[in-house]
Design a protein around this motif. Structure first.
Motif, short mmCIF file in Angstrom:
data_model
loop_
_atom_site.label_atom_id
_atom_site.label_comp_id
_atom_site.label_asym_id
_atom_site.label_seq_id
_atom_site.Cartn_x
_atom_site.Cartn_y
_atom_site.Cartn_z
N PHE A 44 1.34 -11.25 -9.97
CA PHE A 44 -0.10 -12.05 -9.42
C PHE A 44 -0.67 -12.49 -10.68
O PHE A 44 -1.33 -13.64 -10.50
CB PHE A 44 -0.97 -10.64 -8.88
CG PHE A 44 -0.56 -10.10 -7.68
CD1 PHE A 44 0.51 -10.75 -6.79
CD2 PHE A 44 -0.98 -9.04 -7.42
CE1 PHE A 44 0.77 -10.06 -5.76
CE2 PHE A 44 -0.94 -8.33 -5.97
CZ PHE A 44 0.31 -8.82 -5.24
N ASP A 73 -0.24 -11.89 1.96
CA ASP A 73 0.71 -10.96 1.45
C ASP A 73 2.01 -11.39 2.03
O ASP A 73 1.95 -11.57 3.21
CB ASP A 73 0.16 -9.54 1.83
CG ASP A 73 1.25 -8.45 1.17
OD1 ASP A 73 2.48 -8.51 1.30
OD2 ASP A 73 0.45 -7.48 0.67
N VAL A 74 2.95 -11.48 1.33
CA VAL A 74 4.15 -11.74 1.78
C VAL A 74 5.19 -10.93 2.65
O VAL A 74 5.90 -11.22 3.58
CB VAL A 74 5.29 -12.43 0.73
CG1 VAL A 74 4.74 -13.58 0.06
CG2 VAL A 74 5.38 -11.30 -0.51
N MET A 75 4.71 -9.40 2.43
CA MET A 75 5.25 -8.63 3.29
C MET A 75 4.08 -7.88 4.25
O MET A 75 3.58 -6.95 4.24
CB MET A 75 6.07 -7.58 2.56
CG MET A 75 7.27 -8.15 2.01
SD MET A 75 7.93 -6.93 0.91
CE MET A 75 7.68 -7.49 -0.47
N PHE A 132 -4.49 0.59 -4.18
CA PHE A 132 -3.52 1.51 -4.81
C PHE A 132 -3.80 1.35 -6.34
O PHE A 132 -3.98 0.41 -6.94
CB PHE A 132 -2.15 1.35 -4.30
CG PHE A 132 -2.08 1.28 -2.65
CD1 PHE A 132 -2.11 2.56 -2.09
CD2 PHE A 132 -1.90 0.29 -2.28
CE1 PHE A 132 -2.02 2.55 -0.73
CE2 PHE A 132 -1.42 0.19 -0.72
CZ PHE A 132 -1.76 1.33 -0.08
N GLY A 177 1.18 4.56 -4.90
CA GLY A 177 1.76 3.50 -4.17
C GLY A 177 1.68 2.14 -4.74
O GLY A 177 2.05 1.22 -3.97
N THR A 224 2.52 -1.18 -6.53
CA THR A 224 3.77 -1.74 -7.05
C THR A 224 3.59 -3.09 -7.72
O THR A 224 4.53 -3.33 -8.60
CB THR A 224 4.66 -2.07 -5.81
OG1 THR A 224 4.07 -3.06 -5.16
CG2 THR A 224 4.95 -1.02 -4.93
N VAL A 225 2.31 -3.89 -7.75
CA VAL A 225 1.96 -4.81 -8.74
C VAL A 225 0.74 -4.40 -9.19
O VAL A 225 -0.08 -4.16 -8.71
CB VAL A 225 2.04 -6.09 -7.65
CG1 VAL A 225 1.53 -7.30 -8.45
CG2 VAL A 225 2.97 -6.47 -6.85
N HIS A 265 -5.76 -5.43 -6.92
CA HIS A 265 -5.62 -6.29 -5.81
C HIS A 265 -6.31 -5.49 -4.65
O HIS A 265 -6.11 -4.10 -4.57
CB HIS A 265 -4.56 -6.81 -5.51
CG HIS A 265 -3.12 -5.95 -5.38
ND1 HIS A 265 -2.77 -5.48 -6.61
CD2 HIS A 265 -2.78 -5.17 -4.46
CE1 HIS A 265 -1.65 -4.33 -6.03
NE2 HIS A 265 -1.81 -4.66 -4.85
N HIS A 312 -6.30 -5.00 -0.34
CA HIS A 312 -5.47 -5.38 0.89
C HIS A 312 -6.58 -5.64 1.80
O HIS A 312 -7.32 -4.52 2.09
CB HIS A 312 -4.39 -4.55 1.10
CG HIS A 312 -3.18 -4.09 0.20
ND1 HIS A 312 -2.13 -4.73 0.59
CD2 HIS A 312 -3.15 -3.32 -0.81
CE1 HIS A 312 -1.40 -4.43 -0.17
NE2 HIS A 312 -1.99 -3.67 -1.25
N HIS A 356 4.16 -0.62 4.53
CA HIS A 356 3.76 -1.05 3.25
C HIS A 356 4.90 -1.78 2.46
O HIS A 356 6.08 -0.98 2.38
CB HIS A 356 2.91 -0.06 2.40
CG HIS A 356 2.53 -0.52 1.11
ND1 HIS A 356 2.75 0.43 -0.20
CD2 HIS A 356 1.78 -1.64 0.68
CE1 HIS A 356 2.31 -0.33 -1.06
NE2 HIS A 356 1.56 -1.51 -0.86
#
Ligand code: AMP
Length: 143
Positions: A12, A36-38, A92, A98, A100-101, A105, A107, A120
């Motif tokens: 990010f 979000d790409v996923m 998170f 949970g 990961t980046v 951020h 969601h 997720h």
């Protein structure tokens, strides 16, 4: 237990520096929002402060106070754009929770009665689909 320092090589931070692309839906002096790409649901987007912090735990409260009104604005826009029944807002803090980046951020995930969201960090969505979804939210913000 220490959670470590902010690492400016996170993905990010690279998006904020323009080093990698994103499907941007909103930007102001303090905040950026992009798809979000996923996605866990169509219209799943992320809102990030431009100021560096790993997550909520090390963020400046003044940054949070500028971030949350944008989260609200985008949650409303995503709900309308995707005719959702509700919106899940998640955030998170550290890997154990949970994350990961490691740039703060939030969601925003449109939700529908009786439908579970996708996992997720699951499957990558097509660029064209994300671009169209970003346009839908941008269109709603303009209304
Ligand atoms: P988390 O840190 O667990 O809150 O999740 C990070 C989120 O970032 C996941 O939902 C990923 O799908 C998403 N993500 C990872 N890389 C990118 C990227 N380059 N652009 C947009 N979203 C991303």
């Amino acid at each position: 237990m220490s959670s470590g320092a902010y690492d400016s090589t996170n993905i990010f931070a690279k998006i904020l520096r323009g080093e990698i692309p994103c499907h941007r839906v909103y930007e102001d002096d303090d905040t950026l929002a992009f798809m979000d790409v996923m996605p866990q649901s169509p219209g799943h987007l992320l809102v990030i402060p431009k100021e560096a912090s790993r997550n909520l735990l090390d963020a400046d409260p003044a940054v949070l106070s500028r971030l949350m009104p944008v989260v609200q604005k985008l949650a409303r826009a995503a709900k309308d754009a995707f005719e959702a029944d509700g919106i899940t807002v998640t955030q998170f803090n550290e890997a154990a929770a949970g994350q990961t980046v490691f740039h703060l951020h939030v969601h925003i995930i449109p939700r529908y009665e009786g439908q579970a969201p996708k996992p997720h960090s699951g499957q990558m969505e097509d660029n064209e689909v994300l671009a169209a979804q970003a346009e839908k939210i941008i269109g709603e913000l303009g209304n």
